[in-house]
Scaffold this motif. Structure first.
Motif, PDB file in Angstrom:
ATOM      1  N   ARG A   3       0.813  -1.216   0.000  1.00  0.00           N
ATOM      2  CA  ARG A   3       0.000   0.000   0.000  1.00  0.00           C
ATOM      3  C   ARG A   3       0.843   1.262   0.000  1.00  0.00           C
ATOM      4  O   ARG A   3       0.420   2.304  -0.436  1.00  0.00           O
ATOM      5  N   ARG A   4       2.026   1.194   0.516  1.00  0.00           N
ATOM      6  CA  ARG A   4       2.915   2.350   0.491  1.00  0.00           C
ATOM      7  C   ARG A   4       4.232   1.943  -0.132  1.00  0.00           C
ATOM      8  O   ARG A   4       4.611   0.783  -0.154  1.00  0.00           O
ATOM      9  N   GLN A 267      -0.391  13.090   6.179  1.00  0.00           N
ATOM     10  CA  GLN A 267      -0.552  11.665   5.888  1.00  0.00           C
ATOM     11  C   GLN A 267      -1.816  11.078   6.495  1.00  0.00           C
ATOM     12  O   GLN A 267      -2.177   9.936   6.191  1.00  0.00           O
ATOM     13  N   LYS A 269      -4.892  11.486   5.893  1.00  0.00           N
ATOM     14  CA  LYS A 269      -5.951  11.135   4.934  1.00  0.00           C
ATOM     15  C   LYS A 269      -5.790   9.744   4.350  1.00  0.00           C
ATOM     16  O   LYS A 269      -6.743   9.169   3.804  1.00  0.00           O
ATOM     17  N   ASP A 270      -4.602   9.149   4.465  1.00  0.00           N
ATOM     18  CA  ASP A 270      -4.338   7.856   3.852  1.00  0.00           C
ATOM     19  C   ASP A 270      -4.426   6.681   4.819  1.00  0.00           C
ATOM     20  O   ASP A 270      -4.251   5.528   4.399  1.00  0.00           O
ATOM     21  N   ASN A 272      -5.672   3.619   7.099  1.00  0.00           N
ATOM     22  CA  ASN A 272      -6.781   2.679   7.040  1.00  0.00           C
ATOM     23  C   ASN A 272      -7.451   2.598   8.408  1.00  0.00           C
ATOM     24  O   ASN A 272      -6.992   3.206   9.386  1.00  0.00           O
TER      25      ASN A 272
END
Length: 644
Positions: A3-4, A267, A269-270, A272
């Motif tokens: 994911r990153r 960060q 907003k990203d 989970n």
């Protein structure tokens, strides 16, 4: 799929970090927290039977759907795990030969167990890569984790309570998000859904896909609902509790407002929903969280933009919260204002570190170590430890540090981690025992044991690179880690960095009444950062000077000021402090000494009490310094107002 973006490197160094001191405390409960048995009414008993029957039916269906596992491979895997489990870490007082034998045998047994798991991982890849059984598996996992009795205790309270569980079981998308996010804290799925739907009712934005929906779910899943006088097993106070004085709905709304106002880390907003679990679960008030963000923006804006994300925000603990005896003084304000003003031992420093990271929306959690308190926090390159020793020395509640760290790293690979979850769900559906969270990789039956080694394989295959400072931390003993945590030192610190100061930031202003405002950064010495003095970019533009608590020796801050006429002036400084009143010394033209007191501003800008000084026409020199030992102070400017 990662994911990153994570740095990849062909090294097996990361794997060696797992081989260390493992916690030896008892394994936690496999389902709900230990406590009194649920108290069920007649309706509750009927609901318990319904849930039990559903779980039994799922057990039969899953058992029938599973392929036959190769017996010899399974036996080899179980034997390798048993061999590893039989190795016991020697006591400190045992002979050196015993320690040597253990440290030689341990990595070999680890490698053997992982290798035996790999053949089974390959054999089950098709099964675990398919989602055909997900609906049954997820419902079985929730029924097993929440227990039929525990879920019935919640559902018996009203038709609305039962409807919340019915709605969860009917929504496979939500069930999957809940379970991927770690499930409900303590198995309390009804209470979690109660909070989640209360947040959705309070916020239209939380009903739409995105960070706010994930924050709402993470908040609902993680928040503890324990009421000390509650005699049942369900912790049922959902809107206010003894851990979060403002309640979960209010806490969510606080973060929604802060996010929309642009006050949180970019960060945020990203994240989970699993990461969001570790943001809103703070025991301090929303007012304190707002203060924390405001204070750091004004007092130490450099900590907000620190490029070393391991210490972004939390560096303020090292720089401005001294290690000393923990005291309390309500006159200094809210608990976290007191903490920063007074300092304290490791617990207070770790609490403040978690508080300030969470205030800006960075996931953080407790890290208990023997005789010490630290913290864990998220960074783009993985979770890290602040203020203490390596993961092998820490735990948080029932979960050991190594187990959490392994899980957090494996989660970065979503497709592979989905297979891990399915293996766990199969074990839940079959009623198999889970691997211990505390005793790293120990115990548990086949499917959860396989899931554990699937995570090990994911991480090993990724060859995740460790930062140099983390590698240095991992090499420390528990005692060395504790001492480092209690110190003001940060591993990896380098040379003091220079900063460019624009000419407009040094411009002197003269008001209509003759008041002269001299920017703090317009000093003739020092002209750049030192161990004691830091030139900082202010959060809202311009610059400020920070005279640090740390540093080897006191330092003079020198100014040259041109005055239109001789006479008396009122001298004031525009300062931001976080500690009790502190003296500052001003020396005028190398002769006159003026003592003034820095006010306790609680992290806001405020002018000092005016001091009358006499200055000459033309060039004047003004020097400031602070008595050692001192606390930190940020200075925006100082003013000279002519007296008539």
């Amino acid at each position: 799929m990662n994911r990153r973006e994570i740095t990849m490197k062909t090294t097996h160094y990361f794997i060696s970090l797992w081989i260390g001191v493992l916690a030896v405390l008892p394994a936690p409960s496999l389902a709900r927290k230990k406590g009194p048995e649920p108290v069920l009414t007649e309706r509750g008993k009927a609901l318990e039977k319904t849930y039990s029957d559903q779980l039994d039916e799922i057990n039969k269906e899953i058992s029938a759907a599973l392929p036959v596992i190769h017996a010899q491979k399974k036996d080899a895997f179980e034997a390798a795990r048993a061999e590893l489990g039989a190795l016991k870490a020697p006591r400190e007082d045992e002979a050196a030969s015993v320690h040597k034998a253990y440290h030689l045998a341990k990595p070999l047994a680890e490698a053997k167990a992982l290798e035996s798991a790999r053949t089974l991982i390959a054999d089950t890849a098709k099964l675990l890569g398919a989602n055909a059984l997900d609906g049954k598996l997820m419902k079985g996992a929730i029924l097993r984790h929440g227990t039929p009795a525990g879920l019935a205790e919640f559902a018996q309270q009203s038709d609305d309570h039962k409807a919340l569980l019915d709605k969860l079981f009917a929504d496979e998308t939500l069930m999957k998000q809940v379970l991927i996010s770690g499930g409900a804290n303590g198995g309390e799925y009804g209470e979690a859904m109660q909070v989640y739907h209360a947040i959705l009712e309070a916020s239209e934005r939380a009903r739409k896909p995105g960070i706010l929906q994930r924050l709402a779910l993470g908040t609902a899943l993680q928040q503890p609902w324990l009421e000390e006088n509650n005699k049942g097993s369900v912790n049922g106070i959902v809107f206010t509790d003894n851990k979060n004085p403002d309640g979960q709905v209010s806490r969510y709304l606080h973060y929604e407002k802060a996010y929309l106002a642009g006050e949180l880390d970019p960060q945020f907003k990203d994240f989970n929903a699993w990461e969001c679990r570790f943001i809103t679960n703070d025991p301090y008030t929303n007012e304190e969280l707002a203060w924390g963000r405001s204070m750091l923006r004004q007092f130490r804006p450099d900590h907000i933009t620190n490029p070393d994300q391991k210490w972004r925000y939390t560096r303020v603990v090292k720089s401005d919260l001294p290690y000393c005896s923990t005291r309390h003084d309500p006159s200094l304000g809210m608990p976290q204002q007191q903490a920063l003003a007074l300092g304290g031992v490791c617990g207070r420093r770790a609490f403040f570190g978690r508080f300030i990271a969470r205030a800006f929306g960075i996931p953080s959690r407790r890290s208990t170590q023997t005789g010490h308190a630290a913290m864990n926090r998220w960074t783009p390159d993985g979770w890290v430890v602040n203020f203490g020793g390596w993961w092998s020395f820490n735990w948080c509640g029932p979960q050991g540090g190594l187990d959490f760290y392994l899980d957090s790293r494996a989660r970065e690979f979503e497709e592979d981690y989905a297979k891990v979850l399915r293996a766990q769900w199969i074990g839940d559906a079959l009623g198999q025992e889970n691997v211990s969270l505390r005793q790293y990789g120990q115990g548990g039956e086949f499917w959860d044991g396989l899931a554990f080694y699937m995570k090990r394989a994911i991480v090993e295959d990724a060859n995740l690179e460790q930062a140099e400072a983390d590698a240095e931390l991992a090499a420390l003993s528990a005692e060395e880690g504790r001492l480092l945590g209690e110190s003001d030192e940060v591993l990896g610190d380098g040379v003091v960095k220079e900063i460019e100061i624009a000419e407009e930031d040094k411009e002197v202003a003269i008001a209509e009444d003759g008041t002269i405002t001299i920017p703090a950064v317009a000093c003739t010495g020092p002209k750049n950062n030192t161990d004691k003095v830091a030139f900082l970019n202010s959060w809202n533009g311009g610059m400020q000077l920070h005279y640090q608590r740390l540093g080897k020796q006191p330092e003079l801050i020198k100014y040259t000021v041109e005055l239109p006429s001789a006479g008396k002036y009122e001298l004031t400084l525009n300062v931001c402090t976080v500690s009790k009143e502190d003296p500052v010394i001003a020396r005028l033209n190398r002769r006159t000494i003026v003592n003034t007191i820095l006010p306790y501003t609680k992290g806001t800008w405020q002018r000092t009490k005016p001091e009358t000084v006499e200055l000459r026409e033309g060039r004047n020199t003004i020097q400031f310094t602070y008595r050692a030992p001192n606390r930190g102070v940020s200075i925006k400017d100082f003013q000279l107002k002519p007296l008539k």
